[in-house]
Every structure is written in structure tokens, then in C-alpha cells.
Design a protein around this motif. Structure first.
Motif, PDB file in Angstrom:
ATOM      1  N   PHE A  12       0.824  -1.206   0.000  1.00  0.00           N
ATOM      2  CA  PHE A  12       0.000   0.000   0.000  1.00  0.00           C
ATOM      3  C   PHE A  12       0.860   1.260   0.000  1.00  0.00           C
ATOM      4  CE2 PHE A  12      -2.076   3.356   2.514  1.00  0.00           C
ATOM      5  CZ  PHE A  12      -3.166   3.617   1.690  1.00  0.00           C
ATOM      6  N   LEU A  13       1.981   1.248   0.733  1.00  0.00           N
ATOM      7  CA  LEU A  13       2.881   2.402   0.720  1.00  0.00           C
ATOM      8  C   LEU A  13       3.491   2.619  -0.665  1.00  0.00           C
ATOM      9  CD1 LEU A  13       4.716   1.991   4.158  1.00  0.00           C
ATOM     10  CD2 LEU A  13       2.932   3.632   3.557  1.00  0.00           C
ATOM     11  N   ALA A  14       3.828   1.512  -1.350  1.00  0.00           N
ATOM     12  CA  ALA A  14       4.359   1.650  -2.712  1.00  0.00           C
ATOM     13  C   ALA A  14       3.311   2.246  -3.654  1.00  0.00           C
ATOM     14  CB  ALA A  14       4.821   0.288  -3.221  1.00  0.00           C
ATOM     15  N   ILE A  15       2.045   1.781  -3.532  1.00  0.00           N
ATOM     16  CA  ILE A  15       0.972   2.340  -4.365  1.00  0.00           C
ATOM     17  C   ILE A  15       0.758   3.817  -4.037  1.00  0.00           C
ATOM     18  CG2 ILE A  15      -1.491   2.187  -4.856  1.00  0.00           C
ATOM     19  CD1 ILE A  15      -1.269  -0.832  -4.325  1.00  0.00           C
ATOM     20  N   LEU A  16       0.806   4.158  -2.744  1.00  0.00           N
ATOM     21  CA  LEU A  16       0.639   5.553  -2.352  1.00  0.00           C
ATOM     22  C   LEU A  16       1.751   6.439  -2.909  1.00  0.00           C
ATOM     23  CD1 LEU A  16      -0.929   7.630  -0.651  1.00  0.00           C
ATOM     24  CD2 LEU A  16       0.501   6.979   1.297  1.00  0.00           C
ATOM     25  N   ARG A  17       2.986   5.919  -2.898  1.00  0.00           N
ATOM     26  CA  ARG A  17       4.107   6.691  -3.440  1.00  0.00           C
ATOM     27  C   ARG A  17       3.940   6.917  -4.937  1.00  0.00           C
ATOM     28  NH1 ARG A  17       7.395  10.428  -1.742  1.00  0.00           N
ATOM     29  NH2 ARG A  17       6.422  11.389  -3.550  1.00  0.00           N
ATOM     30  N   LEU A  18       3.526   5.883  -5.678  1.00  0.00           N
ATOM     31  CA  LEU A  18       3.300   6.036  -7.113  1.00  0.00           C
ATOM     32  C   LEU A  18       2.162   7.011  -7.394  1.00  0.00           C
ATOM     33  CD1 LEU A  18       3.736   2.403  -8.470  1.00  0.00           C
ATOM     34  CD2 LEU A  18       5.235   4.351  -8.830  1.00  0.00           C
ATOM     35  N   SER A  19       1.129   6.987  -6.553  1.00  0.00           N
ATOM     36  CA  SER A  19       0.022   7.925  -6.736  1.00  0.00           C
ATOM     37  C   SER A  19       0.485   9.367  -6.529  1.00  0.00           C
ATOM     38  CB  SER A  19      -1.110   7.582  -5.769  1.00  0.00           C
ATOM     39  OG  SER A  19      -1.550   6.249  -5.956  1.00  0.00           O
ATOM     40  N   LEU A  20       1.296   9.578  -5.489  1.00  0.00           N
ATOM     41  CA  LEU A  20       1.828  10.927  -5.257  1.00  0.00           C
ATOM     42  C   LEU A  20       2.725  11.364  -6.410  1.00  0.00           C
ATOM     43  CD1 LEU A  20       2.653  10.785  -1.430  1.00  0.00           C
ATOM     44  CD2 LEU A  20       0.726  11.919  -2.543  1.00  0.00           C
ATOM     45  N   ASN A  21       3.537  10.445  -6.937  1.00  0.00           N
ATOM     46  CA  ASN A  21       4.392  10.790  -8.082  1.00  0.00           C
ATOM     47  C   ASN A  21       3.557  11.147  -9.308  1.00  0.00           C
ATOM     48  OD1 ASN A  21       6.646  10.322  -6.531  1.00  0.00           O
ATOM     49  ND2 ASN A  21       6.943   8.243  -7.273  1.00  0.00           N
ATOM     50  N   TYR A  22       2.403  10.465  -9.467  1.00  0.00           N
ATOM     51  CA  TYR A  22       1.525  10.797 -10.593  1.00  0.00           C
ATOM     52  C   TYR A  22       0.969  12.210 -10.446  1.00  0.00           C
ATOM     53  CZ  TYR A  22      -2.593  10.754 -13.594  1.00  0.00           C
ATOM     54  OH  TYR A  22      -3.535  11.076 -14.540  1.00  0.00           O
ATOM     55  N   LEU A  23       0.557  12.560  -9.228  1.00  0.00           N
ATOM     56  CA  LEU A  23       0.035  13.911  -9.009  1.00  0.00           C
ATOM     57  C   LEU A  23       1.124  14.960  -9.200  1.00  0.00           C
ATOM     58  CD1 LEU A  23      -2.230  13.292  -5.882  1.00  0.00           C
ATOM     59  CD2 LEU A  23      -2.935  13.489  -8.271  1.00  0.00           C
ATOM     60  N   ILE A  24       2.348  14.637  -8.761  1.00  0.00           N
ATOM     61  CA  ILE A  24       3.458  15.573  -8.952  1.00  0.00           C
ATOM     62  C   ILE A  24       3.755  15.755 -10.435  1.00  0.00           C
ATOM     63  CG2 ILE A  24       5.932  15.903  -8.544  1.00  0.00           C
ATOM     64  CD1 ILE A  24       5.540  14.514  -5.841  1.00  0.00           C
ATOM     65  N   ALA A  25       3.686  14.638 -11.189  1.00  0.00           N
ATOM     66  CA  ALA A  25       3.915  14.735 -12.636  1.00  0.00           C
ATOM     67  C   ALA A  25       2.821  15.540 -13.331  1.00  0.00           C
ATOM     68  CB  ALA A  25       4.000  13.341 -13.248  1.00  0.00           C
ATOM     69  N   ARG A  26       1.624  15.575 -12.741  1.00  0.00           N
ATOM     70  CA  ARG A  26       0.524  16.349 -13.301  1.00  0.00           C
ATOM     71  C   ARG A  26       0.604  17.830 -12.950  1.00  0.00           C
ATOM     72  NH1 ARG A  26      -2.283  14.566 -17.600  1.00  0.00           N
ATOM     73  NH2 ARG A  26      -2.736  12.342 -17.403  1.00  0.00           N
ATOM     74  N   GLY A  27       1.558  18.206 -12.103  1.00  0.00           N
ATOM     75  CA  GLY A  27       1.722  19.616 -11.781  1.00  0.00           C
ATOM     76  C   GLY A  27       1.385  19.984 -10.354  1.00  0.00           C
ATOM     77  N   TRP A  28       0.988  19.026  -9.529  1.00  0.00           N
ATOM     78  CA  TRP A  28       0.682  19.322  -8.140  1.00  0.00           C
ATOM     79  C   TRP A  28       1.973  19.568  -7.377  1.00  0.00           C
ATOM     80  CZ3 TRP A  28      -4.219  17.491  -5.438  1.00  0.00           C
ATOM     81  CH2 TRP A  28      -5.271  17.387  -6.351  1.00  0.00           C
ATOM     82  N   ARG A  29       1.932  20.492  -6.440  1.00  0.00           N
ATOM     83  CA  ARG A  29       3.088  20.802  -5.602  1.00  0.00           C
ATOM     84  C   ARG A  29       2.925  20.070  -4.272  1.00  0.00           C
ATOM     85  NH1 ARG A  29       6.201  25.049  -7.161  1.00  0.00           N
ATOM     86  NH2 ARG A  29       6.827  25.373  -4.987  1.00  0.00           N
ATOM     87  N   ILE A  30       3.489  18.853  -4.216  1.00  0.00           N
ATOM     88  CA  ILE A  30       3.413  18.016  -3.020  1.00  0.00           C
ATOM     89  C   ILE A  30       4.836  17.778  -2.541  1.00  0.00           C
ATOM     90  CG2 ILE A  30       2.672  15.810  -2.059  1.00  0.00           C
ATOM     91  CD1 ILE A  30       0.557  15.671  -4.238  1.00  0.00           C
ATOM     92  N   GLN A  31       5.159  18.285  -1.393  1.00  0.00           N
ATOM     93  CA  GLN A  31       6.488  18.106  -0.805  1.00  0.00           C
ATOM     94  C   GLN A  31       6.319  17.693   0.649  1.00  0.00           C
ATOM     95  OE1 GLN A  31       8.759  21.669  -1.339  1.00  0.00           O
ATOM     96  NE2 GLN A  31       8.932  21.432  -3.565  1.00  0.00           N
ATOM     97  N   TRP A  32       6.718  16.467   0.937  1.00  0.00           N
ATOM     98  CA  TRP A  32       6.644  15.968   2.310  1.00  0.00           C
ATOM     99  C   TRP A  32       7.944  15.244   2.624  1.00  0.00           C
ATOM    100  CZ3 TRP A  32       7.074  11.166   4.590  1.00  0.00           C
ATOM    101  CH2 TRP A  32       6.777  11.121   5.958  1.00  0.00           C
TER     102      TRP A  32
END
Length: 359
Positions: A122-142
Motif C-alpha cells: 500500500f505504501l508503494a501504491i501511495l508513493r506512485l500515486s503521489l508521483n503521478y500527481l506531482i507529474a501532473r503539476g501538483w506541488r506536493i512536498q513531504w
């Protein structure tokens, strides 16, 4: 005779039928063969062995610009891995108490209920989902550890010749240190499995036998639970205590002790050279004591010449024993220069001195 004629003609009819069936079977086989060749012919062609083409890759010539660019690419490519390692280290060090406490509770609960593998997936899926949003232009930094902005490097056009030379030296030094660390890790692993240090490899051997016997008799659920609980307690609690108390770590942290005591190939070479030199010094001291030459005089075995061994400037500078002396060809030393590439200032690159060669 009229009755014999039809009787003689009767066997000819089955022969005609046999020829017809042979023709039909032949056409059917040819159709099947043609269909098979049309359908799978190109795949059969791929399995035919063809001689390999020995193409020699042209190596790119050495370039300062290419060297610095490759080092920057390597640094950018390794940045996600280094950030992940920093975050894990911050969790183990309890950099953020709330984050580490929440992670410890979630991990131990997942291990206790047998959800460790689904949690990591689940953590791996969550990381890929965050990377997808970042690739779409979202500014996610944690990140647990705040990132420090790197200083801006000056453009290459504004650098002088000496600054460019210094830049190449810095890049070469970073590459040297990186390759040295990688070589140390690989050599330690190799020496661990090659019984270079038998007392260290023996611990690994016993641990593997214990794990093998336990896996044969205990259920996998119990083994996974024990390993998961040990990993969580070791990562979150034991390592935190050991990092705060170096003396306890040097005395009781078995994996750390094993890793630090594993030698690399240069260390093994230094040990062997030290052992050989110690034996030679012992043999030389025995022969020196048993020789019939006068006190303060030693004899050269090759030239049968006597040289004085009175303690002088050579022995005082290098803090050596009286029986160790330079060879006759360099009794007064050879003038030389030392090139030290680790120095930052250009005036410290070359140091003049005197070179002595002893036995």
C-alpha cells in the motif's frame, strides 16, 4: 472365360480408390504445411542461430564539461534514494517524535496482525500515486528532514582557467570518494562470504543454520511475526539507544561490530605487508646481533661493504631503530617532489623533499 473377366477386373476398383485417397491426403498435408508456414514461419526464422556482430563501441574522450555534467546527472539521479535513506534515518533517530511514534505503532500493529506485506504494498501504491500527481503539476512536498537548498553554481563561461581546473579536481575527488565507498562495501561483502575473517563468517554461518532449522519446524506465520517484531524493535528502539550511546554500540551491536571489523582488500594487503616486514625486521635483528662485525657497524649482504649505523638525522626524523638504514645507493637521499591532489590550494599541490629507500 466370360465369368473370369469381371473377376479379374474387380481388384482394379479398390486400387483406384486408394490412389484417390493418397491424392486427397497429400493435398491436405500440403495445405496444413502451407498454413503452418504462413502462420508460424517468421517465428521459426527468429530461432535460427546467427553469428553475433562484434561491434566495438567508441569511447568518448575525456572532457571536463562531460565529467562535470555526468557527476551532476549522477547526483540528481541518486537524490530520491538519498532522500529516502535520510527519512529512514530520521525515523530511527526520532527526529520528529510524533512521526516516529505513529510509524512505530502502525508498523508493530501491522506485523502483529500479519499485515506487514500489504502495508508495504500500500505504501508503494501511495508513493506512485503521489508521483503521478506531482507529474501532473501538483506541488506536493513531504519530508521528515527539511531539504536544504543547494548553492547556485556559477556558469562555466564566467570561470577562469584556474577555477575550471579546480572544478575538475573537485569533481574527480568526489568520483574518487564515491568509487572508494562502493568498492569498500563490495569488498566487505566478498570477504564476509569468502571466510577471510573466519571468526566473523562463523557467526553468519551459525545464524543461517539456525534460520534454516527454524524454517523447517516452525510455521511461517510465527517466523514472520518474530522477524517483523525484531526488525521494528531494532530499527526504532535499539538503534536509537546505540546511536546515543556509542560505547554500548561498540560493545553489544553485533551487526555494527561485524561490519566495521570486516576488512577491505587494501587493509588485507597492508596487514600482509606489515606481517612480512615484521618478520624481516625480526630476522634482520637476529642476524645483526649474531654478526661478528664491530659495534655500530653493519655489513651489506650484496656488496659486502660496511656502513655505519650510528644514530643520526635519518633515524631522528623517521623515528627508526638503529639497525634500519638507507641503501648505499641513496645513503644521502634522493631529491624528489610530492604531488598531493587532496589539497585545495594550488601552492600545496607540489612539495619538495628527500626520498630514502631502506631494506
Amino acid at each position: 472365360r466370360a465369368e473370369e473377366v469381371p473377376a479379374a477386373q474387380q481388384p482394379a476398383k479398390p486400387q483406384v480408390q486408394a490412389n484417390g485417397t493418397d491424392k486427397r491426403s497429400h493435398t491436405v498435408c500440403s495445405r496444413i504445411q502451407k498454413w503452418f508456414c504462413d502462420k508460424f514461419g517468421e517465428y521459426v526464422e527468429d530461432f535460427r542461430f546467427q553469428p553475433e556482430e562484434n561491434t566495438v563501441e567508441t569511447e568518448e574522450p575525456l572532457s571536463a564539461r562531460r565529467l562535470t555534467e555526468n557527476m551532476r546527472r549522477l547526483k540528481r539521479g541518486a537524490k530520491p534514494v538519498t532522500n529516502f535513506v535520510k527519512n529512514l534515518s530520521a525515523l530511527s533517530d526520532w527526529y520528529s517524535i510524533y512521526t516516529s511514534a505513529i510509524a512505530f505503532i502502525i508498523y508493530m500493529n501491522a506485523v502483529w496482525h500479519g499485515w506487514a506485506i500489504p502495508m508495504f504494498l500500500f505504501l508503494a501504491i501511495l508513493r506512485l500515486s503521489l508521483n503521478y500527481l506531482i507529474a501532473r503539476g501538483w506541488r506536493i512536498q513531504w519530508s521528515i528532514v527539511p531539504e536544504v537548498s543547494e548553492p547556485m553554481e556559477p556558469s562555466k563561461e564566467d570561470l577562469t582557467v584556474s577555477e575550471k581546473f579546480q572544478l575538475v579536481l573537485d569533481v574527480a575527488q568526489k568520483a574518487q570518494n564515491l568509487f572508494g565507498k562502493m568498492a569498500d562495501i563490495l569488498e566487505k561483502i566478498k570477504n564476509l562470504f569468502m571466510w577471510v575473517q573466519p571468526e566473523i563468517t562463523q557467526k553468519l554461518y551459525i545464524a543461517l543454520w539456525t534460520a534454516f532449522i527454524a524454517s523447517c519446524f516452525l510455521p511461517y506465520r510465527i517466523i514472520g511475526l518474530a522477524m517483523g517484531l525484531y526488525a521494528g524493535i531494532k530499527f526504532f528502539l535499539i538503534d536509537f539507544i546505540f546511536k546515543r550511546c556509542p560505547r554500548l554500540r561498540a560493545k553489544y551491536d553485533t551487526p555494527y561490530i561485524i561490519w566495521t571489523s570486516l576488512p577491505t582488500d587494501p587493509q588485507l594487503k597492508e596487514r600482509s605487508n606489515a606481517t612480512v616486514s615484521r618478520r624481516l625486521q625480526t630476522a634482520a635483528s637476529r642476524s645483526y646481533v649474531g654478526s661478528s662485525t664491530p659495534a655500530g657497524v653493519s655489513k651489506d649482504e650484496d656488496t659486502s661493504r660496511f656502513h655505519t649505523t650510528k644514530r643520526g638525522n635519518f633515524h631522528e626524523v623517521f623515528n627508526l631503530s638503529e639497525n634500519e638504514r638507507p641503501l648505499p645507493v641513496c645513503e644521502n637521499g634522493w631529491r624528489c617532489c610530492l604531488i598531493n591532489r587532496d589539497r585545495k590550494m594550488p601552492t600545496d599541490y607540489i612539495r619538495n623533499g628527500v626520498l630514502y629507500v631502506t631494506e
